[in-house]
Design an enzyme around this catalytic site. Structure first.
Site, PDB file in Angstrom:
ATOM      1  N   GLU A  15      44.492  41.537  40.243  1.00 17.69           N
ATOM      2  CA  GLU A  15      44.243  42.509  41.305  1.00 17.69           C
ATOM      3  C   GLU A  15      45.343  43.577  41.390  1.00 17.69           C
ATOM      4  OE1 GLU A  15      42.185  40.960  44.989  1.00 17.69           O
ATOM      5  OE2 GLU A  15      43.255  39.165  44.367  1.00 17.69           O
ATOM      6  N   SER A 153      39.132  39.782  44.317  1.00 20.29           N
ATOM      7  CA  SER A 153      38.365  40.958  43.902  1.00 20.29           C
ATOM      8  C   SER A 153      37.205  40.607  42.982  1.00 20.29           C
ATOM      9  CB  SER A 153      39.267  41.997  43.219  1.00 20.29           C
ATOM     10  OG  SER A 153      40.157  42.567  44.139  1.00 20.29           O
ATOM     11  N   TYR A 223      34.163  48.035  43.755  1.00 22.46           N
ATOM     12  CA  TYR A 223      35.010  49.200  43.552  1.00 22.46           C
ATOM     13  C   TYR A 223      34.327  50.342  42.810  1.00 22.46           C
ATOM     14  CZ  TYR A 223      38.344  45.713  44.997  1.00 22.46           C
ATOM     15  OH  TYR A 223      38.993  44.738  45.704  1.00 22.46           O
ATOM     16  N   ARG A 261      40.545  38.795  56.599  1.00 20.76           N
ATOM     17  CA  ARG A 261      39.110  39.049  56.487  1.00 20.76           C
ATOM     18  C   ARG A 261      38.434  37.749  56.097  1.00 20.76           C
ATOM     19  NH1 ARG A 261      38.227  41.931  51.741  1.00 20.76           N
ATOM     20  NH2 ARG A 261      37.041  40.180  50.896  1.00 20.76           N
ATOM     21  N   ASP A 263      34.938  35.987  55.076  1.00 21.01           N
ATOM     22  CA  ASP A 263      33.652  36.354  54.494  1.00 21.01           C
ATOM     23  C   ASP A 263      32.643  35.220  54.669  1.00 21.01           C
ATOM     24  OD1 ASP A 263      35.147  38.515  53.689  1.00 21.01           O
ATOM     25  OD2 ASP A 263      35.246  37.932  51.583  1.00 21.01           O
ATOM     26  N   GLU A 275      34.853  32.677  51.918  1.00 23.45           N
ATOM     27  CA  GLU A 275      36.287  32.639  51.628  1.00 23.45           C
ATOM     28  C   GLU A 275      37.063  33.375  52.706  1.00 23.45           C
ATOM     29  OE1 GLU A 275      37.382  36.097  48.588  1.00 23.45           O
ATOM     30  OE2 GLU A 275      35.897  34.730  47.731  1.00 23.45           O
ATOM     31  N   ASN A 277      40.523  35.913  53.231  1.00 21.20           N
ATOM     32  CA  ASN A 277      41.485  36.792  52.577  1.00 21.20           C
ATOM     33  C   ASN A 277      42.606  37.128  53.542  1.00 21.20           C
ATOM     34  OD1 ASN A 277      39.925  37.856  49.927  1.00 21.20           O
ATOM     35  ND2 ASN A 277      38.485  37.594  51.621  1.00 21.20           N
ATOM     36  N   GLY A 281      41.941  44.039  51.082  1.00 19.68           N
ATOM     37  CA  GLY A 281      42.094  45.429  50.670  1.00 19.68           C
ATOM     38  C   GLY A 281      42.437  46.310  51.864  1.00 19.68           C
TER      39      GLY A 281
END
Length: 312
Positions: A15, A153, A223, A261, A263, A275, A277, A281
Site C-alpha cells: 500500500e 487496499s 482507485y 473505518r 466495513d 474488516e 481499518n 485512506g
C-alpha cells in the site's frame, strides 16, 4: 505558537503508493496557521527520508520526530497500520494520532478480527484460515473470496467461482502474507461506517457510505474510479441503527482511537463485519473524509480533531 506535526507516509507494504497519496493530502490540508508540518517518508526498502527526500535513516528520523509535538502516521498496511509506528512512538514517548499498538495489530489481522468480533456477538463472514503448509489440501466446493490475512487496499484478493481458480488465488494471497483467509462469497450491500473518538472522548459516527461496484471491490475498483460511492448510504432507520451499533461495538472491542473505518456487508439478517481499518485512506476524496463531509465536518476540521486528540 504552531503545533509541529510530523506526517509519516510510504512504508514497506503493497500500500506504499496509497499511503504516499494519503500523507501528501494530510500534509497539504493541515491549517498552516495552526500547524507546522514536517513530512517524513519511508521507502519500500525501509529507508527513512526527510522533507527534501534525503535519506536520514531511523536514527535521523528519531531526531526529527523528537523535535515534533505530534506524529501523524499515515502508513497503511504492515509495518505501519499494524501498530509498528504506534509502538515506535510509545517507546520514544511521542504523542501520536490514531490507534495504539494492540488495536492496530488486532485489526490488521483479519483472522483475529473475526475472532474478536464473534466474541462480542458480531456476525462475520464464514471462513477459515489457510497457510502455505495447508494450501495444497484446499478443495473448492462453492464460490469463495480468498485474501491475505494482513494486507490492505484489496491487494491479493480474488473471487473464485470455479475449482481451477482456487490454487492461483491462494498463491496470490500467500505471496503477500504467510496466511490467507478463504471466506464464503456474501452477496449483499457493502457499507462502510466511520467512528471518530473526539477530543472530549465522545464517539462520533457520521452517515454511512455504500459501495456500489460491478463485481469484486478490488484495487482497480477502489482507485481506478470504477466504483460508485454513495454517501449518505440509502438506509432504513433500523439498518442505520444496527450498523452504527455494530461499528461502535467493533471499535470498542478492539480498543481503537482516532478514526477507524469499519466495513460491513448488509444482509437481510443484519450487518456482517468484513474488516476494520485503523489507518484508512485519508485523501480528501477517500471514503472516511467523504462520510464526515456528509456530517458537515470539513476535511481540515477532521484532521484538526485527529491531531488535537493525539495521545501518548
Amino acid at each position: 505558537m504552531r503545533t509541529r506535526v510530523a506526517v509519516v507516509g510510504g512504508g514497506q507494504s503493497c500500500e506504499h503508493d496509497v499511503s504516499l497519496a494519503s500523507a501528501a493530502s494530510v500534509a497539504g490540508a493541515l491549517d498552516p496557521t495552526s500547524y507546522d508540518v514536517v513530512p517524513l517518508t519511508i521507502d519500500r526498502d525501509g529507508t527513512w527520508r526527510d522533507r527534501g527526500l534525503r535519506p536520514i535513516g531511523l536514527s535521523g528520523a528519531a531526531q526529527v520526530l523528537r523535535g515534533c509535538d505530534v506524529v501523524f502516521p499515515v502508513v497503511h498496511g504492515p509495518r505501519g497500520e499494524d501498530g509498528a509506528l504506534a509502538a515506535l512512538c510509545e517507546l520514544a514517548g511521542l504523542a501520536y494520532v490514531g490507534s495504539g499498538l494492540r488495536p492496530g495489530a488486532l485489526a490488521m489481522d483479519k483472522w483475529v478480527t473475526k475472532l474478536v468480533a464473534a466474541a462480542v456477538g458480531l456476525a462475520t463472514t464464514p471462513g477459515h484460515l489457510v497457510t502455505a503448509a495447508t494450501a495444497a489440501h484446499e478443495r473448492w466446493t462453492h464460490p469463495v473470496v480468498v485474501k491475505p490475512v494482513a494486507a490492505g487496499s484489496s491487494h491479493g484478493v480474488s473471487l473464485v467461482t470455479e475449482p481451477a481458480g482456487l490454487g492461483p488465488a491462494l498463491d496470490a494471497a500467500l505471496a503477500l502474507d504467510d496466511r490467507a483467509l478463504v471466506e464464503d462469497l456474501v452477496t449483499a450491500r457493502e457499507i462502510d461506517v466511520a467512528v471518530l473518538r473526539r477530543v472530549d472522548g465522545s464517539l462520533f459516527v457520521p452517515p454511512a457510505l455504500e459501495i456500489v461496484a460491478a463485481g469484486l471491490f478490488d484495487y482497480d475498483a477502489k482507485y481506478g474510479g470504477h466504483a460508485d460511492l454513495r454517501v449518505p448510504a440509502p438506509l432504513e432507520d433500523v439498518e442505520a441503527k444496527a450498523l452504527k451499533e455494530a461499528a461502535l461495538t467493533a471499535y470498542d472491542a478492539l480498543g481503537c482511537s482516532g478514526v477507524a473505518r469499519i466495513d460491513f456487508f448488509l444482509t437481510e439478517h443484519g450487518p456482517v463485519l468484513n474488516e476494520v481499518n485503523t489507518v484508512p485512506g485519508m485523501t480528501e476524496h477517500s471514503q472516511v473524509p467523504r462520510m464526515f463531509a456528509a456530517a458537515g465536518m470539513t476535511y481540515a476540521e477532521l484532521l484538526d480533531e485527529l491531531v488535537r486528540g493525539a495521545h501518548r
